[in-house]
Structure formats: C-alpha cells, structure tokens
Enzyme design. Sequence first.
Site, PDB file in Angstrom:
ATOM      1  N   TRP A 101       0.880  -0.976   0.017  1.00  0.00           N
ATOM      2  CA  TRP A 101       0.051   0.110   0.043  1.00  0.00           C
ATOM      3  C   TRP A 101       0.978   1.105  -0.134  1.00  0.00           C
ATOM      4  O   TRP A 101       0.448   2.183  -0.647  1.00  0.00           O
ATOM      5  CB  TRP A 101      -0.921  -0.217   1.312  1.00  0.00           C
ATOM      6  CG  TRP A 101      -2.149  -1.289   1.063  1.00  0.00           C
ATOM      7  CD1 TRP A 101      -2.069  -2.175   2.054  1.00  0.00           C
ATOM      8  CD2 TRP A 101      -2.844  -1.355  -0.128  1.00  0.00           C
ATOM      9  NE1 TRP A 101      -3.056  -3.119   1.604  1.00  0.00           N
ATOM     10  CE2 TRP A 101      -3.548  -2.533   0.643  1.00  0.00           C
ATOM     11  CE3 TRP A 101      -3.185  -0.606  -1.050  1.00  0.00           C
ATOM     12  CZ2 TRP A 101      -4.666  -3.370  -0.473  1.00  0.00           C
ATOM     13  CZ3 TRP A 101      -4.484  -1.275  -1.933  1.00  0.00           C
ATOM     14  CH2 TRP A 101      -4.921  -2.384  -1.544  1.00  0.00           C
ATOM     15  N   ASP A 169      -1.820   6.469   6.673  1.00  0.00           N
ATOM     16  CA  ASP A 169      -2.783   5.449   6.042  1.00  0.00           C
ATOM     17  C   ASP A 169      -2.920   4.559   7.236  1.00  0.00           C
ATOM     18  O   ASP A 169      -2.361   3.645   7.618  1.00  0.00           O
ATOM     19  CB  ASP A 169      -2.222   4.709   4.773  1.00  0.00           C
ATOM     20  CG  ASP A 169      -3.124   3.678   4.337  1.00  0.00           C
ATOM     21  OD1 ASP A 169      -4.359   3.587   5.181  1.00  0.00           O
ATOM     22  OD2 ASP A 169      -3.097   3.067   3.226  1.00  0.00           O
ATOM     23  N   LYS A 193     -12.516  -2.256   6.858  1.00  0.00           N
ATOM     24  CA  LYS A 193     -11.473  -3.069   7.705  1.00  0.00           C
ATOM     25  C   LYS A 193     -11.850  -2.835   9.370  1.00  0.00           C
ATOM     26  O   LYS A 193     -11.905  -3.925   9.851  1.00  0.00           O
ATOM     27  CB  LYS A 193     -10.018  -2.694   7.535  1.00  0.00           C
ATOM     28  CG  LYS A 193      -9.686  -3.383   6.165  1.00  0.00           C
ATOM     29  CD  LYS A 193      -8.437  -3.067   5.581  1.00  0.00           C
ATOM     30  CE  LYS A 193      -8.289  -3.597   4.056  1.00  0.00           C
ATOM     31  NZ  LYS A 193      -7.678  -2.609   3.134  1.00  0.00           N
TER      32      LYS A 193
HETATM   33  C1  PLP Z   1      -7.054  -2.260   1.986  1.00  0.00           C
HETATM   34  C2  PLP Z   1      -6.138  -1.166   2.279  1.00  0.00           C
HETATM   35  C3  PLP Z   1      -5.986  -0.212   1.244  1.00  0.00           C
HETATM   36  C4  PLP Z   1      -6.818  -0.028  -0.098  1.00  0.00           C
HETATM   37  O1  PLP Z   1      -7.988   0.352   0.478  1.00  0.00           O
HETATM   38  P1  PLP Z   1      -9.240   0.573  -0.671  1.00  0.00           P
HETATM   39  O2  PLP Z   1     -10.441   1.144   0.272  1.00  0.00           O
HETATM   40  O3  PLP Z   1      -9.371  -0.699  -1.278  1.00  0.00           O
HETATM   41  O4  PLP Z   1      -8.684   1.628  -1.678  1.00  0.00           O
HETATM   42  C5  PLP Z   1      -4.893   0.997   1.372  1.00  0.00           C
HETATM   43  N1  PLP Z   1      -3.971   0.839   2.692  1.00  0.00           N
HETATM   44  C6  PLP Z   1      -4.103  -0.106   3.568  1.00  0.00           C
HETATM   45  C7  PLP Z   1      -3.275  -0.056   4.599  1.00  0.00           C
HETATM   46  C8  PLP Z   1      -5.202  -1.160   3.434  1.00  0.00           C
HETATM   47  O5  PLP Z   1      -5.286  -2.003   4.313  1.00  0.00           O
END
Ligand code: PLP
Length: 356
Positions: A101, A169, A193
């Site tokens: 990511w 993030d 998540k």
């Molecule tokens: C799942 C995830 C993403 C991507 O998320 P989307 O909503 O599918 O764009 C980005 N960063 C992390 C750390 C993730 O776990």
Amino acid sequence: MSRKHNFSAGPCILPSEVFEKASQSVIDLDNSGLSILEISHRSPAFVEIMEKARQLALKHLGLENQGYQALFLQGGASMQFIMNAFNLLENKAAYLDTGSWSTKAIKEARILGDVEVVASSKDKNFNFIPKDFTVPSDADYFHCTSNNTIFGTQMKSFPDTGNVPMICDMSSDIFSRQMDFSKFDLIYAGAQKNMGPAGATLVVVKEDILGKVSRQIPSMLNYQTMISKDSMFNTPPVFSVYVSMLTLEWLERNGGISAIEKKNQAKADLIYSEIDRNPLFKGFAEQEDRSMMNATFTLNEESLKDKFDSLWKAAEINGVSGHRSVGGYRASMYNALPLESVQVLVNVMKELENQA
Ligand SMILES: *Cc1c(COP(=O)(O)O)cnc(C)c1O
C-alpha cells in the site's frame, strides 16, 4: 444461521449487533416508513447520521475541538494516495515504504511531485518496519502506513516530524489501539476493515495544513470543498456511512478504543504464542513489528497444506489464506472478531500437530 469465524482481511467482520440493526434499517429506518437505501442524503435523518458519524470518529480519536475535520469520502483509501498529493504536495514529499500500500501511495504521489523514500523494507519482502530514518525538514509532508495489512507488520512508534505534517494510512488498524492521534495532521482509512462496509473512506484532517499548494485542485479531490459541504458535495455513500456510524456507536458502548485495544491484545497474544510454540508453523513478520490486526504465518512443511486447509474449513473458519505476495496464512483479527474465533483457529493448529 450459523456464523463462520471470519478472519477475512477486508471487507471483514463487523459486530453482529451492527449487522442486525443495519438489516432492519434496510426494511425500515427507525420506524420512518422508509428504507435507509431510499432516503435522500439531504433528509434530516441522514444529515443527522452523517453528523453523528463524523463526530464519533473525532471523539474516539480524541481530536474534538482541535482544528480537525472528519470527512466521509469515496474512492477508497486508494483515492487518498492521489488526493493527499493534490492537496499537499508542492515540491517534495517524504514517504516510508513498508509494503504494497505504501508503494502504491508513492507511485501516485510521483505523478505530482518529487518523492523521497526515507526508508524501505522491500529487500526483506516487507517483513519488518524500518526504524532508522530521518524525515527531511524541507518535505511538504511525511507519509506512513500504520499497519501493513498484507505483510502483518505494524508501526509501534512514529517519528517526530517537527514542522513537517504527518499523514498516515490507518486503513487496517484505525480505532484498534490507543495512541496520540494529535501527532498526525491527516489520517485516512477505508471503511471496510474496522468500521463498516466498503464504499466510504474516513479522512481526518487538520484544517490548517490545507490551502497551501499553488495548483488548481479538482472539486472532487479538494479537501476544502468536502469540508465546506460537510462531506455532501455530491451524494455520499449513504449505507456505508450509516453502518460506519453504527459501528462507531458499538465501539462507544463497549468502552471505546482503550477497551477494544485490550481485547485485540489478548487475541494477538493467543495466536502469536501458538505460532511460536507450534513446531509446524513460522511467523512471517519480525517479532517486534508484528501486527495486532493481521497475523501472517506459514507452514514449515508445504506438504501439510491440504491437511491444514481441510481442518480449518471443517471448523467453519473463513478467510485465513495468505495474500499472494506472502503466501501461507493470514489471520485478520479486527475489532469485531471475538476471542473465541481465535481460539478455534488455535485449536485447529494444535489438531494439525497432533495428526502430523
Ligand atoms: C485495504 C487497504 C488499502 C486500500 O483500500 P481501498 O479502500 O481498497 O482503496 C490501503 N491501505 C491499506 C493499509 C489497506 O489495508
């Protein structure tokens, strides 16, 4: 209906109370005679839901009345990779590369400016968090990923970036552990998540870092547009925001982040002690960087794979296959996963040992 033990990495398990309330509201939202799926996003009922979700997000993070705005946007965490840069990157940004990511975030930012990668764990397939790095004082911002969902590593401490704004993030560990969130100037997380169904992305941004770049920013990518329209510049993802609000209320009823962190720690301790004890398994991530949310591990002998897979499937376990870039297994233990589910997985690991 018997529920599976759901270790899926995302979309993932949410509290069963939330599933129940959300399903009732699909039929009839709070005796309004209308479904959550058909109400106007401008209706008083939804304006209240949006306000509540934004307010609860800030409250859980301890960031109320400190110059932060909480927004519910679309495009997932992946849209934030370019949106961060559009709003904040003038010359150069600093990024910590701790997994797929982060790597994707770096690639997007490079479209709009220079990126200095301050450190990377790529040479060891991202099985650890680099700690020896400095953030250049002339960077427009520093970006990091608090939890690396795919590799199962988690940052336990964050650098002091001085005057350089810090962006994080937190898609896969937001609301899972207590920390000083005021160290961060922008936090973002896809809902799917730890908060709700896919479709909404939470952005918590300190307003005073905005408005400093010289480029024109498209309206849909401009945090200031979204702030001035209370996250309703266009039709928001109504259902995802609603379910996120229900999950944030569930978290509040259950004692907030500090209480859930204790439960998350107990789940992590349970799985990692079995990974370390059981001679058939090996942890993927360096011990000190292990994630409390996503435990990654492999079998020492590939020949046991079919046996192990049939055992966990028979135990009504779902979603423990590892990501293709790591292989093996990944047990994602988000806030709503009960300790009992981890115990079931641990029992299956012991069962494999007994049968092998
Ligand atoms: C799942 C995830 C993403 C991507 O998320 P989307 O909503 O599918 O764009 C980005 N960063 C992390 C750390 C993730 O776990």
